[in-house]
Structures are given as structure tokens and as C-alpha cells.
Write a protein that holds these residues in place. Sequence first.
Motif, PDB file in Angstrom:
ATOM      1  N   HIS A   1       0.831  -1.211   0.000  1.00 18.71           N
ATOM      2  CA  HIS A   1       0.000   0.000   0.000  1.00 18.71           C
ATOM      3  C   HIS A   1       0.863   1.257   0.000  1.00 18.71           C
ATOM      4  O   HIS A   1       0.570   2.220  -0.712  1.00 18.71           O
ATOM      5  N   VAL A   2       1.917   1.253   0.821  1.00 19.54           N
ATOM      6  CA  VAL A   2       2.826   2.408   0.836  1.00 19.54           C
ATOM      7  C   VAL A   2       3.496   2.558  -0.527  1.00 19.54           C
ATOM      8  O   VAL A   2       3.627   3.675  -1.057  1.00 19.54           O
ATOM      9  N   ALA A   3       3.903   1.435  -1.121  1.00 22.62           N
ATOM     10  CA  ALA A   3       4.524   1.487  -2.438  1.00 22.62           C
ATOM     11  C   ALA A   3       3.539   1.976  -3.499  1.00 22.62           C
ATOM     12  O   ALA A   3       3.890   2.782  -4.374  1.00 22.62           O
ATOM     13  N   GLN A   4       2.290   1.496  -3.405  1.00 21.42           N
ATOM     14  CA  GLN A   4       1.269   1.958  -4.352  1.00 21.42           C
ATOM     15  C   GLN A   4       1.088   3.464  -4.231  1.00 21.42           C
ATOM     16  O   GLN A   4       1.004   4.193  -5.224  1.00 21.42           O
ATOM     17  N   PHE A   5       1.036   3.927  -2.998  1.00 24.42           N
ATOM     18  CA  PHE A   5       0.880   5.367  -2.804  1.00 24.42           C
ATOM     19  C   PHE A   5       2.131   6.115  -3.247  1.00 24.42           C
ATOM     20  O   PHE A   5       2.055   7.274  -3.665  1.00 24.42           O
ATOM     21  N   ALA A   6       3.284   5.461  -3.147  1.00 26.67           N
ATOM     22  CA  ALA A   6       4.530   6.100  -3.560  1.00 26.67           C
ATOM     23  C   ALA A   6       4.516   6.468  -5.037  1.00 26.67           C
ATOM     24  O   ALA A   6       5.243   7.377  -5.465  1.00 26.67           O
ATOM     25  N   ILE A   7       3.684   5.782  -5.819  1.00 27.92           N
ATOM     26  CA  ILE A   7       3.535   6.157  -7.225  1.00 27.92           C
ATOM     27  C   ILE A   7       2.949   7.562  -7.307  1.00 27.92           C
ATOM     28  O   ILE A   7       3.461   8.442  -8.010  1.00 27.92           O
TER      29      ILE A   7
ATOM     30  N   TRP B   1       6.202  -6.994  -4.316  1.00 27.08           N
ATOM     31  CA  TRP B   1       7.271  -6.862  -5.304  1.00 27.08           C
ATOM     32  C   TRP B   1       6.791  -6.205  -6.591  1.00 27.08           C
ATOM     33  O   TRP B   1       7.507  -5.390  -7.192  1.00 27.08           O
ATOM     34  N   VAL B   2       5.589  -6.544  -7.024  1.00 27.13           N
ATOM     35  CA  VAL B   2       5.049  -5.913  -8.232  1.00 27.13           C
ATOM     36  C   VAL B   2       4.872  -4.410  -8.014  1.00 27.13           C
ATOM     37  O   VAL B   2       5.192  -3.584  -8.881  1.00 27.13           O
ATOM     38  N   THR B   3       4.384  -4.045  -6.832  1.00 27.08           N
ATOM     39  CA  THR B   3       4.148  -2.633  -6.555  1.00 27.08           C
ATOM     40  C   THR B   3       5.452  -1.858  -6.436  1.00 27.08           C
ATOM     41  O   THR B   3       5.564  -0.721  -6.919  1.00 27.08           O
ATOM     42  N   LEU B   4       6.460  -2.463  -5.796  1.00 26.75           N
ATOM     43  CA  LEU B   4       7.758  -1.800  -5.700  1.00 26.75           C
ATOM     44  C   LEU B   4       8.368  -1.585  -7.089  1.00 26.75           C
ATOM     45  O   LEU B   4       8.948  -0.518  -7.371  1.00 26.75           O
TER      46      LEU B   4
ATOM     47  N   LEU C   1      -1.044  -6.561 -15.851  1.00 23.82           N
ATOM     48  CA  LEU C   1      -0.549  -7.707 -16.625  1.00 23.82           C
ATOM     49  C   LEU C   1       0.311  -8.630 -15.759  1.00 23.82           C
ATOM     50  O   LEU C   1       0.180  -9.856 -15.822  1.00 23.82           O
ATOM     51  N   ALA C   2       1.164  -8.041 -14.922  1.00 30.98           N
ATOM     52  CA  ALA C   2       2.051  -8.847 -14.077  1.00 30.98           C
ATOM     53  C   ALA C   2       1.254  -9.694 -13.080  1.00 30.98           C
ATOM     54  O   ALA C   2       1.510 -10.897 -12.907  1.00 30.98           O
ATOM     55  N   LEU C   3       0.260  -9.086 -12.411  1.00 29.85           N
ATOM     56  CA  LEU C   3      -0.526  -9.829 -11.428  1.00 29.85           C
ATOM     57  C   LEU C   3      -1.415 -10.872 -12.089  1.00 29.85           C
ATOM     58  O   LEU C   3      -1.614 -11.973 -11.546  1.00 29.85           O
TER      59      LEU C   3
END
Length: 456
Positions: A27-33, A166-169, A210-212
Motif C-alpha cells: 500500500h505504501v509502495a502503491q501510494f509512492a507512485i 514486489w510488483v508494486t515496488l 498484466l504482471a498480477l
Amino acid sequence: MPMQHRLTYRQHARAVLLLGLPLIGSHVAQFAINLSDAVMLGWYSVEALAAEVLGGTLFFVLFIMGSGFAWAVMPMVASAEASGQETQVRRVTRMGLWASLFYGVLALPVMIWSEAVFALLGQDPDVAELAGQYLEIAGWGIVPALLVMVLKSYLAALERTSVVLWVTLAAVVVNVGINYLLIFGNLGFPELGVRGAAIASLLVNTAALLALAVYVAASAPEHAMFQRFWRPDWEALGAVFRLGWPIGLTSLAEVGLFAAASVMMGWLGTLSLAAHGIALQVTSVVFMVHIGLSNVATVRAGQAFGRGDGVALRDGAKVVLGMAGAVAVTTMVMFLVVPDLLIGVFLDPDDPDRAAVMAAGRQLLAAAALFQLVDAAQVSALGLLRGVQDTRVPMVIAALSYWAVGVPVSYGLGFVFGFGGPGIWLGLAAGLALAGVFMLVRFWGWSARGVGVQGV
């Protein structure tokens, strides 16, 4: 019913952390976008940052409302898995994807023609035009972003969270790279400003989907998630819709409260809106931690609900609430002690408006410190209520707390009593406090008693 083995609080805490840390990280990584968009556009220009605040707010409002179907998948899959209903896992996830797809297509026109929406809301014409340019491109990303949320909920309910992290990072790294090339025009690429950030967001959301999807198809062949995907399952779709629409409206009520605050801050001027955007980004990072804990609460409560284990439900709730409280207290200290460190990263040191934006941002973070505990309480309680599939009463609580109290108090303190930005944020605190109290009362007073027989 057979006796359930009672876990100790330490065992609950360990289970929460094992499931929760990858979820919090994702979630933090998603928000980091979004955060990287704000930071990099803030270094590009204050006007570009203000435009991203407006455009990003509208995108997030529509996205979070549509995410209700993804949130519904999480407790339904957790409960079905715990009770051995493997077929139901596939049915509700697939129809969660259907519902999210339909919603995303319906939301697209609002973002494509968003400049007119911002103009009607009284925003600065130049900022509204830039925000419209951002959403003309980024808005298309709502469809893959919503489908990603469904797959994340499915994987979280099955406690397969590492791949999500990992996908989100990876998505964060790609987003920063494309921003570097397209916002500023580096390495021979065109300088596109807010449109460059929008292109990056669209590409990243599509790649994450696509990755997920590839991972789900390869790692869970027993669920055959995408085989005969086009075939409707009206019973499962109805179940997802009935549980999901109140969740979507509950989330909309809270996000709408902050969106209303963004609109009101826009009335105060571009610098106030930029300071609000920065403070909102900072507080939202912490909110992502609470969302991760709330997801854990949903999964753990959903599993206990599926087993009819009231003891595990109640003990697990205490552990999650305790952890959320500890995060909130730490956050309060940071907002009050080191606000300049948190705000300064968003601004170019040579920007002539830096001092004014910093001063306004300090006041907003001080106001934000006041609602950290109650915000943690209401987010955690919502997760627990969703776990036991109680979504309609929380929707009413949210609507009344945020819109009958939060928005009027924000307007009154901000404009009638003349407190400006800090007054608007104190209104947010009032709405969140009321929601926190009533959500907790709802869970402990009704839902916990409705599951299991022993210890509840």
C-alpha cells in the motif's frame, strides 16, 4: 460446534505482522507512485503540483468508490477459503473483476472532461486546465487500477502477499524513471510536465495488471480464474455488488471529505492548495499503513467469521487496534517535531514560494496530528466490520460523520470564523473523530457478538 484452539496475543500479533507487513509495504509502495508524481511535479513548478492535487483528487475519489467491489472480494474469499468453498473463491473474484470493469468504463467520461468539472467548482482556470490535461491521459488508468485492486484483494485473502509487494515496488521504480524522462524532458525526451506524469501513471497501472494476472493464472491453476472469463455468474455478481456498493460509498464519504477540503483550499489560492497537497501526501503515507492493518483485520476477521470463531475475532481485533494506536502515536510525534523535514522534500529549495508553502504546511500537519488516533481507530474498525460482512450501517455512520459534521465544520472554521487552512483541517478531525467512535461501538456492540458463542 467443536472448540476452537485459542491463540495467545503474541501469536495473533505474529500472524498480523506476517500478513500485514507485505500488505502495508504494497500500500505504501502503491501510494509512492502518486507521491513520486507530487514530489517531481513540485520540483517542476508549484502550478503543476496544484494541478496534480486537483486531478489526482478526482481520480482517487472515483477510484476509491469503485474499489468497493475489490474490498468486498477480500472478506468473501477469506471466508470461503476458511470454510473449504474453493469454487466460491473463483466465483466472487471473477465477478469482482466484472463489477470493477463496468464501473471503470462508466467513470472514464468524468475524467476525460474534468476541466469543466473543476471550473464549476470555482478553481483557478489555469490550474483547472492543467488538471484536465493530466486526467485526459491518467484517467484511462482507472480500469487497470481497479482490476489490480481485485487481484490484490484475492491474493491478500489467500495470504499470498509477497508478490503484491514486489510488483508494486517495481511499479514505483518504473514510474519514477518515466517521470524523470517525460516531466522534465531528460535524455532527449519531450518535456511534458503534468502530461508526462499522467503517461507514466497509465503505463504503470497497465503493466501492474498484466504482471498480477500472469501470476494468478500461473500460481493458482486450481481456481482457473481467467478460463471462460466472459461467462456471467449472476448470483456471485449480485453477492459482490450487495457487499461492495456500501463499501464503495463508505470510502467515497471519507475520501469525499478530503476532496471537499481540497476544493475549499483551492478557494484560498494556489499556494494554500499546494500546501494542502503536500500535507495530504504526508498524512496519506501514514494512512496507507493503517489501510494495510485494516486489510489484515478484514482477512483475519473474515477467516474467524468463516469458522464461526468469536474468540479469534475478538482477540485479533484487540491486537490490530493496539498496533494501529502505536503507529498513530508515533505519527503524531513526527508531525509536531519534524514538520519541515516532511514538507521540504516536496519543494525546490530555490522556489520563491517555498517559505510561504512551508509555513502553511506546518499548520496543517499540526492539525493533522490531532486526528491520527481517531483516524486509526475508524480505519481499523471498518476493516473488522468488513471481515464479518457488515457494510451498510458503517456506510450510514460514515456519511453522517463526514458530511453532516466534517464538511460543515471545515467550512465554518475555515471561512465563517476565518481560521483558513488549519480550520478546514480541524473540521476533518471532527468528522473522523465521530466516525471512529461510532465504528468501534458498532463492532464491539454488535458484530463481535454475532460470531461464535464462546468468549464473545
